[in-house]
Write an enzyme that holds these catalytic residues in place. Structure first.
Site, PDB file in Angstrom:
ATOM      1  N   TRP A   1       0.814  -1.219   0.000  1.00  0.00           N
ATOM      2  CA  TRP A   1       0.000   0.000   0.000  1.00  0.00           C
ATOM      3  C   TRP A   1       0.848   1.271   0.000  1.00  0.00           C
ATOM      4  O   TRP A   1       0.345   2.343  -0.261  1.00  0.00           O
ATOM      5  CB  TRP A   1      -0.926   0.022   1.225  1.00  0.00           C
ATOM      6  CG  TRP A   1      -2.052  -0.976   1.160  1.00  0.00           C
ATOM      7  CD1 TRP A   1      -2.245  -1.960   0.214  1.00  0.00           C
ATOM      8  CD2 TRP A   1      -3.148  -1.075   2.075  1.00  0.00           C
ATOM      9  NE1 TRP A   1      -3.388  -2.653   0.494  1.00  0.00           N
ATOM     10  CE2 TRP A   1      -3.970  -2.137   1.637  1.00  0.00           C
ATOM     11  CE3 TRP A   1      -3.512  -0.380   3.232  1.00  0.00           C
ATOM     12  CZ2 TRP A   1      -5.135  -2.509   2.310  1.00  0.00           C
ATOM     13  CZ3 TRP A   1      -4.669  -0.751   3.903  1.00  0.00           C
ATOM     14  CH2 TRP A   1      -5.477  -1.799   3.445  1.00  0.00           C
ATOM     15  N   LYS A   2       2.115   1.158   0.351  1.00  0.00           N
ATOM     16  CA  LYS A   2       3.014   2.319   0.448  1.00  0.00           C
ATOM     17  C   LYS A   2       2.422   3.350   1.427  1.00  0.00           C
ATOM     18  O   LYS A   2       1.752   2.966   2.378  1.00  0.00           O
ATOM     19  CB  LYS A   2       3.281   2.901  -0.938  1.00  0.00           C
ATOM     20  CG  LYS A   2       3.772   1.818  -1.915  1.00  0.00           C
ATOM     21  CD  LYS A   2       4.342   2.366  -3.180  1.00  0.00           C
ATOM     22  CE  LYS A   2       4.795   1.212  -4.075  1.00  0.00           C
ATOM     23  NZ  LYS A   2       5.435   1.655  -5.302  1.00  0.00           N
TER      24      LYS A   2
ATOM     25  N   SER B   1       4.099  -2.069 -11.953  1.00  0.00           N
ATOM     26  CA  SER B   1       2.954  -1.825 -12.840  1.00  0.00           C
ATOM     27  C   SER B   1       2.211  -3.104 -13.222  1.00  0.00           C
ATOM     28  O   SER B   1       1.735  -3.250 -14.345  1.00  0.00           O
ATOM     29  CB  SER B   1       3.393  -1.053 -14.088  1.00  0.00           C
ATOM     30  OG  SER B   1       3.912   0.210 -13.716  1.00  0.00           O
TER      31      SER B   1
ATOM     32  N   GLY C   1       1.725  -2.566  -6.182  1.00  0.00           N
ATOM     33  CA  GLY C   1       1.622  -1.249  -5.553  1.00  0.00           C
ATOM     34  C   GLY C   1       0.274  -0.614  -5.862  1.00  0.00           C
ATOM     35  O   GLY C   1      -0.744  -0.936  -5.250  1.00  0.00           O
ATOM     36  N   GLY C   2       0.266   0.274  -6.840  1.00  0.00           N
ATOM     37  CA  GLY C   2      -0.930   1.051  -7.183  1.00  0.00           C
ATOM     38  C   GLY C   2      -2.208   0.234  -7.257  1.00  0.00           C
ATOM     39  O   GLY C   2      -3.243   0.624  -6.698  1.00  0.00           O
TER      40      GLY C   2
END
Ligand code: PGA
Length: 251
Positions: free
Chosen positions: A10-11, A214, A235-236
């Site tokens: 999630w950063k 990505s 991530g994103g």
């Protein structure tokens, strides 16, 4: 046999209420779809204990995104591996390129973090990967090999067997530019051969090597179909339950 794993990173995203809502949503989705892989979410320190209470940790793994390189004491602002473990978390991302790049985490620091994570029963998800200039110069294998040697190859066989590797080409992180499935397969196979050289074929075959950078629902199936790609560090796309589950369902 090695495990297939989809792990979210999630950063520095979500407030606690937002994070709790997302974790509950992912937990419900995982319960409903019985995935063919292990599913893990790695979340900010502030969220760990609360999230541990709202998920079924036998179905959805919980991890931190970092831990300190010291055991305890006068290190203002740091969070130790023991503190992470005491929340119920079972995993910790270490050596992410953002930590290496923005916080000066060199291999000597990472070795200490890995040792403390293992001592406290946490499974490290250890990130390696080259930057664009290194890829363009054809040095990617050399770079990931030295990150493995310097960060992990001090471990005993038994210790190394507990590690999850994430190969994340830095040029693909958050850029929308994914490594092709063939590029990922080629370097994952190289990473596995480097592990085999050091620890033997059995340990190498049992090590999960995730791809990160990505990764999204539209490219996950092609990446995960490769024999040496054992899942993803996301991530994103891990910040939206639908996208994250789309990747989980790629298995
Ligand atoms: P991304 O990040 O999926 O947003 O590219 C991956 C990661 O940094 O772990």
């Amino acid at each position: 046999m090695r495990k297939n794993i989809v792990a979210g990173n999630w950063k520095m995203n979500t407030t606690l209420p937002e994070g709790l809502a997302l974790a509950k949503e992912v937990n419900d989705a995982v319960m409903a779809c019985r995935p063919n892989c292990d599913v893990i979410i790695c979340v900010p320190f502030t969220h760990l204990a609360s999230i541990d209470h709202v998920i079924d940790s036998t179905k959805l793994g919980l991890g931190a995104e970092n831990c300190a390189d010291h055991k305890s004491g006068a290190y203002t602002g740091e969070v130790s591996a023991a503190m992470v473990a005491s929340t119920g978390a079972k995993y910790v991302i270490l050596g992410h390129s953002e930590r290496r790049q923005y916080y000066g985490e060199v291999s000597a620091i990472l070795r200490d973090k890995v040792a403390l994570a293992l001592e406290n029963g946490l499974t490290p998800i250890f990130c390696i990967g080259e930057v664009l200039e290194e890829r363009e110069a054809g040095k990617q294998n050399e770079v990931v090999k030295s990150q493995l040697v310097e960060g992990l190859f001090n471990l005993s066989k038994d210790e190394f067997a507990k590690i999850i590797i994430a190969y994340e080409p830095v040029w693909a992180i958050g850029t929308g530019k994914t490594a092709t499935a063939d590029q990922a397969e080629e370097i994952h196979a190289f990473i596995r051969s480097a592990i085999a050289e050091k620890y033997g074929k059995e340990i190498a075959e049992n090590t999960s090597i995730l791809y990160g950078g990505s990764c999204k629902p539209s490219n996950a199936a092609e990446l995960f179909a490769k024999p040496n790609v054992d899942g993803g560090l996301i991530g994103g796309a891990s910040l939206k339950c639908e996208d994250f589950m789309g990747i989980v369902k790629a298995f």
